[in-house]
Write a protein that holds these residues in place. Structure first.
Motif, mmCIF file in Angstrom:
data_model
loop_
_atom_site.group_PDB
_atom_site.id
_atom_site.type_symbol
_atom_site.label_atom_id
_atom_site.label_comp_id
_atom_site.label_asym_id
_atom_site.label_seq_id
_atom_site.Cartn_x
_atom_site.Cartn_y
_atom_site.Cartn_z
ATOM 1 N N VAL A 225 6.233 3.606 -12.294
ATOM 2 C CA VAL A 225 5.605 2.633 -13.153
ATOM 3 C C VAL A 225 4.033 2.942 -12.958
ATOM 4 N N ASN A 226 3.274 3.295 -14.070
ATOM 5 C CA ASN A 226 1.860 3.550 -14.009
ATOM 6 C C ASN A 226 1.165 2.315 -14.551
ATOM 7 N N PHE A 227 0.211 1.795 -13.915
ATOM 8 C CA PHE A 227 -0.577 0.550 -14.368
ATOM 9 C C PHE A 227 -2.037 0.501 -13.818
ATOM 10 N N THR A 228 -2.789 -0.343 -14.449
ATOM 11 C CA THR A 228 -4.139 -0.482 -13.891
ATOM 12 C C THR A 228 -4.194 -1.986 -13.288
ATOM 13 N N ASN A 229 -4.839 -1.931 -11.989
ATOM 14 C CA ASN A 229 -4.848 -3.298 -11.329
ATOM 15 C C ASN A 229 -6.229 -3.755 -11.435
ATOM 16 N N PHE B 180 -4.507 -10.752 -1.341
ATOM 17 C CA PHE B 180 -3.439 -11.104 -1.988
ATOM 18 C C PHE B 180 -3.588 -11.026 -3.575
ATOM 19 N N LYS B 181 -5.121 -11.042 -3.955
ATOM 20 C CA LYS B 181 -5.217 -11.302 -5.185
ATOM 21 C C LYS B 181 -4.958 -9.721 -6.036
ATOM 22 N N ASN B 182 -3.667 -9.290 -6.141
ATOM 23 C CA ASN B 182 -3.744 -8.097 -6.693
ATOM 24 C C ASN B 182 -2.194 -8.251 -7.355
ATOM 25 N N TYR B 183 -1.467 -7.044 -7.569
ATOM 26 C CA TYR B 183 -0.060 -6.978 -7.893
ATOM 27 C C TYR B 183 0.808 -7.379 -6.857
ATOM 28 N N LEU B 184 1.988 -7.830 -7.118
ATOM 29 C CA LEU B 184 3.277 -7.661 -6.529
ATOM 30 C C LEU B 184 4.279 -7.138 -7.085
ATOM 31 N N VAL C 114 6.903 -7.518 -2.232
ATOM 32 C CA VAL C 114 5.954 -6.845 -1.424
ATOM 33 C C VAL C 114 4.688 -6.756 -2.312
ATOM 34 N N ARG C 115 3.441 -7.101 -1.517
ATOM 35 C CA ARG C 115 2.269 -7.276 -1.968
ATOM 36 C C ARG C 115 1.488 -5.919 -1.985
ATOM 37 N N ALA C 116 0.197 -5.891 -2.575
ATOM 38 C CA ALA C 116 -0.608 -4.473 -2.556
ATOM 39 C C ALA C 116 -1.255 -4.249 -1.245
ATOM 40 N N PHE D 136 7.357 -7.236 -11.875
ATOM 41 C CA PHE D 136 6.101 -7.200 -11.301
ATOM 42 C C PHE D 136 5.502 -8.610 -11.608
ATOM 43 N N THR D 137 4.658 -9.181 -10.661
ATOM 44 C CA THR D 137 3.915 -10.427 -10.972
ATOM 45 C C THR D 137 2.498 -10.212 -10.341
ATOM 46 N N CYS D 138 1.780 -11.132 -10.387
ATOM 47 C CA CYS D 138 0.335 -11.093 -9.669
ATOM 48 C C CYS D 138 -0.286 -12.322 -9.544
ATOM 49 N N GLU D 139 -1.290 -12.269 -8.688
ATOM 50 C CA GLU D 139 -1.843 -13.512 -8.447
ATOM 51 C C GLU D 139 -3.557 -13.196 -8.306
#
Length: 661
Positions: A378-382, A390-394, A409-411, A495-498
């Motif tokens: 998976v390609n994405f922009t964070n 922790f304020k990134n992708y998971l 798992v976190r970034a 995917f999730t994010c915070e």
């Protein structure tokens, strides 16, 4: 108990009659053999409160968390539904972690309840934890603003600093009495061990949408242990007595799809775990050393086998009256199958709030399935607020049923869950040693181009690798290897994010098909040796020249090229030019055929397969399903000069644009 590789055939033939036994799913939350309680708690200055009077208590004896205090965040117990106008009271013993991290205790998770009979959960309103540090996250909202932190009170004196250490958390140990009271139309929560007390008092309706809604309550832990004792509300699935319980059924995880011939059964099944369901619906996670295995007909011949697994212990570890059995098939092979990769674009194309205020556990992509021996890419922009790691992708790994998690798992080099916590073979690679390095990384993640590889090894383990190309033009890599308890036939991720938002890259090129040459590129995707990677996309073109379509570039990690191939039967580069073994298949003989092809390529559905043969050569096979309904194929075979351990590809285009699927 030792592995039993060969049992008497009569015994196992009789066991085959049990194959129709129903299996139940469950986690490893309710574990056998909690430690003896250590009664020391509190200091001499603490005057204990009188124990609260409890009415209508029912025995409910089970554990939340592992006895070695290794269970990760959001390890949850049973669901207790509290209707409007009712009060729930429960008691349990709490063991906090000796590392004195203030947040490693227990918390209550509050959800809407869609069905009070089944416990089906709705929105998560928020979480209230036993500690009380206003400067930290001792309580939080998940949906809306249901929890008002100003309504929290208590006699805690948390003093946790930047290291989150607070020696006073040892005073949290002891018998906890928990009250959730909705009798006055609002919400009153009290958590106390007689020494430390935390309350939440809300006189307005909770939830704000109406007081008639039932409230689902679950107790959770993080690297601590809860030994549940009693409740006045029967949980979903019923109470658990303190009596010993016989096993009823078993479900297997981690059975490999293929085993190399000559491998001993014990070695092949070392990652197998079983979720055993006992009387009263209690479940326990059992590892391979406590299971008995037999392969039918044998492990010496090639072909498909039936794995028979038996477990013959009670909930408390005594010999069971009758063993439970489960089975799965696997194959003994001369050579393990090659891995495949598939580049995918999640749905939806963006998750999280664009101002990077996304709350925890609120934004998700759809599930993506990973087959045994497959990697999904998976390609994405964070994009991130950037003020916390922790304020990134998971990335969440789970079964098709998203409530059954293998791990998260976190970034920022952190993970938890059944396949990570307590896993001696788990490897975590990446991260930094100093605050300065982490600060530079946080800044680089504000628009970082990321490529995630999620691999189902097919043997009960999974790996995750993420390459983050930061806005500082540096590559940062995180790897999580050997995540276990995986059912290879039921492995998904999402995917999730915070405090962030994610944009999944699904297109390159100008939509009016005026893209200049060598100006737009996808991120590099690595293809390991003996692996083939498939990319599906739609090709749009200006249509007035053959070369105005997609282009595939083969290169090393530093973009040093092996070769470049176009959609129109043309290629060049070190691995093509002067290569006597190179084969190019496809194309047309006449201008009329090329003209028809150009017209069919504007909106053509394309599937490109890039193969690393592992022998210094690579192949590219392309099928273009044109808008005229015809399939056009291009093959570029035997491209050489390849370093199989440093092989990547990326896309570009000219006079076109590409939309990936």
């Amino acid at each position: 108990m030792k592995y039993i590789n060969k049992l008497a055939s009569v015994f196992f033939m009789a066991a085959l009659a049990l194959l129709t036994m129903t299996s139940c799913e469950g986690g490893d939350l309710y574990n056998v053999g909690a430690p003896d309680w250590l009664s020391e708690m509190g200091g001499e200055e603490d005057e204990p409160e009188p124990e609260e009077e409890l009415v209508g208590q029912m025995e409910d004896v089970y554990n939340i968390g592992k006895e070695d205090l290794s269970s990760g965040f959001f390890t949850l117990g049973k669901t207790y539904v509290v209707p409007a106008g009712a009060k729930w009271q429960a008691q349990f013993m709490l063991t906090v972690n000796p590392d004195n991290k203030y947040y490693k205790n227990f918390y209550i998770v509050l959800n809407a309840c869609k069905n009070a009979e089944t416990g089906e959960l709705g929105d998560e309103y928020g979480v209230i934890r036993y500690d009380n540090d206003p400067s930290k996250n001792s309580e939080w909202n998940t949906v809306g603003t249901e929890i008002d932190r100003s309504l929290v009170d208590g006699n805690f004196n948390n003093s946790s600093g930047e290291d989150d250490i607070d020696a006073s958390v040892q005073k949290m140990n002891g018998k906890i009495t928990l009250t959730v009271d909705r009798t006055d139309g609002g919400l009153f929560i009290k958590m106390t061990n007689g020494t430390l007390t935390k309350t939440y008092t809300q006189t307005t309706p909770f939830p704000s949408t109406g007081t008639d809604a039932p409230l689902a309550c679950r107790i959770g832990i993080e690297q601590s242990l809860v030994n549940f004792i009693s409740t006045n509300v029967e949980p979903i699935g019923g109470c658990t007595s303190a009596n010993d319980k016989q096993p009823l059924s078993m479900e297997l995880s981690g059975v490999p799809s293929e085993v190399l011939v000559g491998t001993e059964l014990a070695e092949a099944m070392a990652n197998v775990t079983a979720t055993v369901t006992f009387e009263e619906g209690v479940t326990a996670n059992v590892t391979a050393e406590n299971l008995q295995f037999e392969a039918i007909p044998n492990m010496t011949d090639l072909g498909q086998k039936t794995l028979i697994v038996l477990y013959n212990k009670t909930f408390k570890g005594a010999n069971a009256d009758k063993p439970v059995m489960a089975s799965k098939t696997f194959s003994v092979v001369k050579e393990l199958s090659a891995f495949t990769q598939t580049v995918v674009v999640p749905t939806p194309l963006m998750i999280g709030l664009e101002d990077n205020t996304t709350p925890w556990w609120t934004a998700f992509t759809d599930n993506i399935k990973v087959e045994p021996k497959e990697t999904k890419v998976v390609n994405f922009t964070n994009y991130t607020a950037g003020d916390a790691n922790f304020k990134n992708y998971l990335i969440i790994m789970n079964k098709a049923d998203i409530s059954a998690e293998y791990g998260v798992v976190r970034a920022d080099n952190w993970g938890w869950g059944a396949g990570i916590d307590g896993n001696a073979n788990f490897q975590k690679i990446g991260g930094f040693a100093t605050d300065e390095e982490w600060a530079a990384w946080r800044d680089a993640m504000k628009g970082a181009k990321c490529t995630a590889y999620v691999t189902n090894n097919g043997d009960g383990t999974a790996d995750i690798k993420i390459v983050m190309h930061g806005v500082d033009d540096k590559d940062y890599v995180q790897e999580y290897k050997g995540i276990n308890t995986i059912d290879p036939d039921n492995f998904y991720f999402r995917f999730t994010c915070e405090g962030a938002h994610l944009v999944f890259d699904n297109a390159i090129g100008a939509t009016d098909n005026t893209t200049p040459w060598w100006t737009v590129f996808t991120p590099n995707v690595q293809v390991p040796a003996h692996t083939e990677c498939t990319v599906n996309f739609i090709n749009y073109t200006a249509g007035d020249a053959n070369f105005k379509n997609f282009v595939i570039i083969l290169n090393k990690a530093d973009n040093a090229e092996y070769g470049v191939v176009r959609a129109d039967n043309w290629g060049w580069g070190a691995g093509i030019d002067g290569n006597a073994n190179f084969q190019k298949i496809g194309g047309f003989a006449t201008d009329e055929e090329w003209a028809a092809w150009r017209g069919a390529m504007n909106g053509a559905k394309v599937s490109a397969k890039i193969v690393n043969n592992g022998d210094g050569t690579a192949d590219i096979r392309i099928v273009m399903h044109g808008t005229d309904g015809n399939d056009y194929t291009q093959d570029y075979l035997g491209i050489n000069t390849i370093d199989p351990d440093n092989f990547y590809f990326r896309f570009t285009c000219e006079g076109a644009h590409l939309v990936f699927e």
